[in-house]
Enzyme design. Structure first.
Site, PDB file in Angstrom:
ATOM      1  N   ILE A  87      -7.018   6.912  -0.404  1.00 29.03           N
ATOM      2  CA  ILE A  87      -5.976   6.571  -1.375  1.00 29.03           C
ATOM      3  C   ILE A  87      -6.305   5.195  -1.944  1.00 29.03           C
ATOM      4  O   ILE A  87      -6.822   4.324  -1.222  1.00 29.03           O
ATOM      5  CB  ILE A  87      -4.584   6.549  -0.682  1.00 29.03           C
ATOM      6  CG1 ILE A  87      -4.318   7.874   0.078  1.00 29.03           C
ATOM      7  CG2 ILE A  87      -3.474   6.263  -1.686  1.00 29.03           C
ATOM      8  CD1 ILE A  87      -4.298   9.131  -0.761  1.00 29.03           C
ATOM      9  N   LYS A 146      -5.558   7.935  14.935  1.00 28.74           N
ATOM     10  CA  LYS A 146      -4.946   8.832  13.945  1.00 28.74           C
ATOM     11  C   LYS A 146      -4.901  10.268  14.456  1.00 28.74           C
ATOM     12  O   LYS A 146      -3.972  11.011  14.157  1.00 28.74           O
ATOM     13  CB  LYS A 146      -5.706   8.733  12.615  1.00 28.74           C
ATOM     14  CG  LYS A 146      -5.563   7.365  11.926  1.00 28.74           C
ATOM     15  CD  LYS A 146      -4.114   7.067  11.556  1.00 28.74           C
ATOM     16  CE  LYS A 146      -3.948   5.808  10.733  1.00 28.74           C
ATOM     17  NZ  LYS A 146      -2.560   5.551  10.333  1.00 28.74           N
ATOM     18  N   GLY A 181       0.812  -1.219   0.000  1.00 28.64           N
ATOM     19  CA  GLY A 181       0.000   0.000   0.000  1.00 28.64           C
ATOM     20  C   GLY A 181       0.844   1.267   0.000  1.00 28.64           C
ATOM     21  O   GLY A 181       1.869   1.365  -0.683  1.00 28.64           O
ATOM     22  N   TYR A 226     -10.118   4.010  14.946  1.00 30.23           N
ATOM     23  CA  TYR A 226      -9.129   4.492  13.968  1.00 30.23           C
ATOM     24  C   TYR A 226      -8.987   6.016  14.039  1.00 30.23           C
ATOM     25  O   TYR A 226      -7.873   6.547  14.031  1.00 30.23           O
ATOM     26  CB  TYR A 226      -9.590   4.049  12.581  1.00 30.23           C
ATOM     27  CG  TYR A 226      -8.661   4.333  11.432  1.00 30.23           C
ATOM     28  CD1 TYR A 226      -7.607   3.473  11.111  1.00 30.23           C
ATOM     29  CD2 TYR A 226      -8.852   5.444  10.615  1.00 30.23           C
ATOM     30  CE1 TYR A 226      -6.783   3.718  10.023  1.00 30.23           C
ATOM     31  CE2 TYR A 226      -8.042   5.701   9.524  1.00 30.23           C
ATOM     32  CZ  TYR A 226      -7.008   4.830   9.231  1.00 30.23           C
ATOM     33  OH  TYR A 226      -6.186   5.077   8.137  1.00 30.23           O
TER      34      TYR A 226
HETATM   35  N1  CAA Z   1     -23.180   8.192   8.125  1.00 35.48           N
HETATM   36  C1  CAA Z   1     -24.371   8.109   8.765  1.00 35.48           C
HETATM   37  N2  CAA Z   1     -25.004   6.926   8.984  1.00 35.48           N
HETATM   38  C2  CAA Z   1     -24.407   5.814   8.533  1.00 35.48           C
HETATM   39  C3  CAA Z   1     -23.177   5.828   7.870  1.00 35.48           C
HETATM   40  C4  CAA Z   1     -22.571   7.097   7.662  1.00 35.48           C
HETATM   41  N3  CAA Z   1     -21.392   7.210   7.036  1.00 35.48           N
HETATM   42  N4  CAA Z   1     -22.827   4.552   7.568  1.00 35.48           N
HETATM   43  C5  CAA Z   1     -23.801   3.757   8.040  1.00 35.48           C
HETATM   44  N5  CAA Z   1     -24.763   4.504   8.608  1.00 35.48           N
HETATM   45  C6  CAA Z   1     -25.995   4.085   9.264  1.00 35.48           C
HETATM   46  C7  CAA Z   1     -26.757   3.056   8.465  1.00 35.48           C
HETATM   47  O1  CAA Z   1     -27.544   3.684   7.483  1.00 35.48           O
HETATM   48  C8  CAA Z   1     -27.580   2.359   9.552  1.00 35.48           C
HETATM   49  O2  CAA Z   1     -28.673   3.165   9.889  1.00 35.48           O
HETATM   50  P1  CAA Z   1     -30.046   2.492  10.386  1.00 35.48           P
HETATM   51  O3  CAA Z   1     -29.686   1.664  11.601  1.00 35.48           O
HETATM   52  O4  CAA Z   1     -30.905   3.675  10.691  1.00 35.48           O
HETATM   53  O5  CAA Z   1     -30.502   1.682   9.210  1.00 35.48           O
HETATM   54  C9  CAA Z   1     -26.631   2.407  10.754  1.00 35.48           C
HETATM   55  O6  CAA Z   1     -25.656   3.424  10.466  1.00 35.48           O
HETATM   56  C10 CAA Z   1     -25.899   1.094  10.993  1.00 35.48           C
HETATM   57  O7  CAA Z   1     -25.482   0.630   9.759  1.00 35.48           O
HETATM   58  P2  CAA Z   1     -25.085  -0.874   9.545  1.00 35.48           P
HETATM   59  O8  CAA Z   1     -25.878  -1.790  10.396  1.00 35.48           O
HETATM   60  O9  CAA Z   1     -25.009  -1.082   8.077  1.00 35.48           O
HETATM   61  O10 CAA Z   1     -23.653  -0.898  10.190  1.00 35.48           O
HETATM   62  P3  CAA Z   1     -22.547  -1.934   9.941  1.00 35.48           P
HETATM   63  O11 CAA Z   1     -22.355  -2.721  11.166  1.00 35.48           O
HETATM   64  O12 CAA Z   1     -22.727  -2.694   8.674  1.00 35.48           O
HETATM   65  O13 CAA Z   1     -21.266  -0.980   9.787  1.00 35.48           O
HETATM   66  C11 CAA Z   1     -19.840   0.588   8.711  1.00 35.48           C
HETATM   67  C12 CAA Z   1     -21.272   0.091   8.918  1.00 35.48           C
HETATM   68  C13 CAA Z   1     -18.762  -0.408   9.142  1.00 35.48           C
HETATM   69  C14 CAA Z   1     -19.597   1.839   9.512  1.00 35.48           C
HETATM   70  C15 CAA Z   1     -19.785   0.832   7.215  1.00 35.48           C
HETATM   71  O14 CAA Z   1     -20.678   1.870   6.912  1.00 35.48           O
HETATM   72  C16 CAA Z   1     -18.415   1.220   6.725  1.00 35.48           C
HETATM   73  O15 CAA Z   1     -17.563   0.378   6.494  1.00 35.48           O
HETATM   74  N6  CAA Z   1     -18.193   2.525   6.522  1.00 35.48           N
HETATM   75  C17 CAA Z   1     -16.962   3.005   5.982  1.00 35.48           C
HETATM   76  C18 CAA Z   1     -16.082   3.513   7.058  1.00 35.48           C
HETATM   77  C19 CAA Z   1     -14.903   4.088   6.410  1.00 35.48           C
HETATM   78  O16 CAA Z   1     -14.952   5.107   5.725  1.00 35.48           O
HETATM   79  N7  CAA Z   1     -13.763   3.459   6.612  1.00 35.48           N
HETATM   80  C20 CAA Z   1     -12.586   3.954   5.998  1.00 35.48           C
HETATM   81  C21 CAA Z   1     -11.684   2.806   5.706  1.00 35.48           C
HETATM   82  S1  CAA Z   1     -10.302   3.318   4.733  1.00 35.48           S
HETATM   83  C22 CAA Z   1      -9.345   4.166   5.789  1.00 35.48           C
HETATM   84  O17 CAA Z   1      -9.584   4.284   6.944  1.00 35.48           O
HETATM   85  C23 CAA Z   1      -8.132   4.792   5.199  1.00 35.48           C
HETATM   86  C24 CAA Z   1      -8.072   6.210   5.524  1.00 35.48           C
HETATM   87  O18 CAA Z   1      -7.280   6.615   6.360  1.00 35.48           O
HETATM   88  C25 CAA Z   1      -8.957   7.157   4.806  1.00 35.48           C
END
Ligand code: CAA
Length: 241
Positions: free
Chosen positions: A180, A151, A13, A147
């Site tokens: 990224i 960070k 990465g 995270y």
């Molecule tokens: N904003 C607001 N609400 C959100 C949301 C968001 N971004 N994402 C999910 N929700 C809500 C859903 O709509 C759901 O609402 P309801 O209960 O009302 O239906 C609630 O939150 C719960 O959702 P899920 O049951 O689907 O939750 P989950 O257990 O499947 O987990 C998650 C969801 C893990 C947070 C998933 O949304 C996810 O992976 N998000 C991405 C997080 C992210 O950006 N990670 C970055 C990784 S890369 C990195 O970190 C590198 C870097 O430095 C940039």
């Protein structure tokens, strides 16, 4: 003699791109890795950098790894604290294990490595510490309390340590990548990732090389007066004040 740079998580990465970039800039690079032997082998073959396996979350293992690096290559003068993992979940589903693991690998690792090269840098009167944080340490991210906390911790660590290193010729800076194009980001659910890309004014994911070139600059003599700085590289997704 070429200065020795250690890049944690340096075989995949963003870390791999940093290892490669520093090597092309003439540094002697030691790329640390945690367990992926295949990636380490590819890194040694493709980039010609030596790879060292140790767990950055384990203080004693880091000490042994750094001793091996210094006996092979010489004193460590540049550290890029890049190793990091995600283990996302909304807070109401986050376990203690998820919290501890991410804090250990993403934040405590920076202490484990930096503390064990710091005295040498102070004695020699020169050093570069480059911490890789994240846009999500700056703005917070739904699903990433662990995270984002780790960070953000790296940003505070940088600002404090920069003041301590300043009179000793050691600069300490933090780079905050946005999203990224790496395995870590591609692991985000597709729909979620699509919506995230929609919030990046530049209209695309960043490239690992775009983080690596920032690290190369911070490691250089040209960056001697830059310390305690937070360098944002995120395609204008989040513009910190
Ligand atoms: N904003 C607001 N609400 C959100 C949301 C968001 N971004 N994402 C999910 N929700 C809500 C859903 O709509 C759901 O609402 P309801 O209960 O009302 O239906 C609630 O939150 C719960 O959702 P899920 O049951 O689907 O939750 P989950 O257990 O499947 O987990 C998650 C969801 C893990 C947070 C998933 O949304 C996810 O992976 N998000 C991405 C997080 C992210 O950006 N990670 C970055 C990784 S890369 C990195 O970190 C590198 C870097 O430095 C940039």
């Amino acid at each position: 003699m070429a200065r020795v740079a250690v890049v944690t998580g340096g075989t995949r990465g963003i870390g791999k791109a940093i290892s490669e970039h520093l090597k092309t800039k003439g540094f002697e690079v030691a790329a640390n890795y945690g367990g992926n032997e295949e990636a380490a082998k590819a890194c040694e073959q493709e980039l010609g950098v030596k790879c060292y396996k140790f767990d950055v979350a384990d203080y004693d293992a880091v000490g042994e790894g750094l001793t091996a690096i210094e006996s092979d290559l010489g004193p460590v003068e540049i550290v890029v604290n890049n190793a990091g993992i995600t283990w996302d979940a909304p807070f109401h589903k986050m376990s203690k294990e998820q919290w501890d693991k991410v804090i250990d690998v993403d934040l405590n690792s920076a202490f484990n490595v930096t503390r064990q090269v710091w005295d040498g840098m102070r004695e020699r009167g020169w050093g570069r510490i480059i911490n890789i944080s994240s846009i999500n340490g700056q703005k917070g991210q739904f699903g990433q309390t662990n995270y984002s906390a780790a960070k953000a911790g790296l940003i505070g660590f940088t600002k404090a340590l920069a003041q301590e290193g300043a009179k000793k010729g050691i600069t300490v800076n933090v780079v905050c990548p946005g999203y990224i194009d790496t395995e870590m980001v591609r692991a985000v659910p597709e729909k979620v990732l699509e919506s995230i890309i929609g919030t990046i004014p530049v209209g695309r994911l960043g490239k690992a090389e775009e983080i690596a070139s920032m690290c190369g600059f911070l490691a250089s003599e040209d960056a001697a007066f830059i310390t305690g700085a937070t360098m944002t590289v995120n395609g204008a997704q989040y513009i910190a004040g």
